[in-house]
Design a protein around this motif. Structure first.
Motif: not given
Length: 264
Positions: A56-65, A206-217
């Motif tokens: 999470a700290l070193f390999f995940s990307p920062p969020d665009w917002q 946890t919402r139904i359908g696709a998660p609202g974040m990229h898999m890298d996060m």
């Protein structure tokens, strides 16, 4: 200060009955099980938590917002999940205590509340750290934040109430009733962002359908959640184990004192 009297429900061995909850209520069996389980559980929990934190700290990307601030999520979200799941466990233990007189339920509830208060406090603290750069304020009295604050007070209230009586059984009964009443707050926390107009964002994982974040996060978040959950489980089991041994010691001391009095 008076010494709390031992519970009127002694931790005597409970005969195992197939298909019964009492099969898992034997204190001796619990101690033997946790004696074997806790060392590998602690090791695995630390391993998974360390891997998740590094990811999470070193390999995940920062969020665009949100930029680098998004890394607070890797602690905040697991703490929120644990605060709610832990309280659900407290309600279950309270139900087992009130209805089925489960011998270990009172001890489990007593030892769970300080750990639950800790993770809820971390949830609130990390939420405030995230809210300042995102919303421009450390705190907003919206439905989600307020209901989690109520949850924190319920944890603290339970921890204080079960220790407020000289007779442990009376404190356990009062704490169990409080825990079951407080359980109505859990659906409020869960669906507050849908029921009310709040600043807090809606569910992204946890919402139904696709998660609202990229898999890298998403993957490091789930790894952190698993690691923190294992640590929480290990901590609670260790506290319950210590609680069982402490009560056994008090009962042995009381029995010895009564034996000395009768001999005199």
């Amino acid at each position: 200060m008076s010494t709390p009297a031992p519970s009127s429900r002694p931790l005597a061995p409970v005969p195992a009955r197939p298909g019964s909850l009492h099969r898992f209520a034997n204190p001796g069996r619990f101690l033997r099980l946790t004696d074997r389980l806790l060392p590998p559980l602690w090791a695995f929990a630390l391993l998974v938590t360390g891997a998740g934190a590094a990811w999470a700290l070193f390999f995940s990307p920062p969020d665009w917002q949100q930029g680098e601030t998004v890394r607070i999520m890797y602690v905040h979200v697991p703490m929120a999940w644990l605060a709610m799941a832990g309280y659900a466990g407290l309600a279950i233990a309270s139900l087992l205590s009130l209805v089925w007189r489960h011998p270990l339920a009172d001890i489990a509830a007593r030892e769970l509340s300080p750990a639950g208060a800790m993770v809820t406090a971390l949830c609130l603290a990390t939420g405030s750290l995230w809210g300042k750069p995102m919303w421009g304020t450390w705190w907003a009295w919206d439905a989600r934040m307020t209901s989690v604050l109520v949850l924190f007070f319920l944890w603290i209230g339970h921890a204080a109430l079960v220790r407020a009586f000289d007779e442990e059984e009376r404190g356990a009964r009062a704490g169990a009733i409080l825990a079951l009443i407080g359980a109505v707050n859990l659906p409020v926390i869960k669906w507050s962002v849908d029921w009310f107009n709040t600043l807090h964002q809606s569910a992204s994982v946890t919402r139904i359908g696709a998660p609202g974040m990229h898999m890298d996060m998403l993957y490091p978040l789930l790894t952190c959640a698993m690691g923190f959950s294992l640590l929480f489980a290990a901590l609670v089991l260790a506290r319950v184990r210590a609680g069982v041994m402490e009560r056994r010691l008090r009962q042995a001391q009381l029995a010895q004192a009564r034996g000395q009095e009768s001999a005199a």
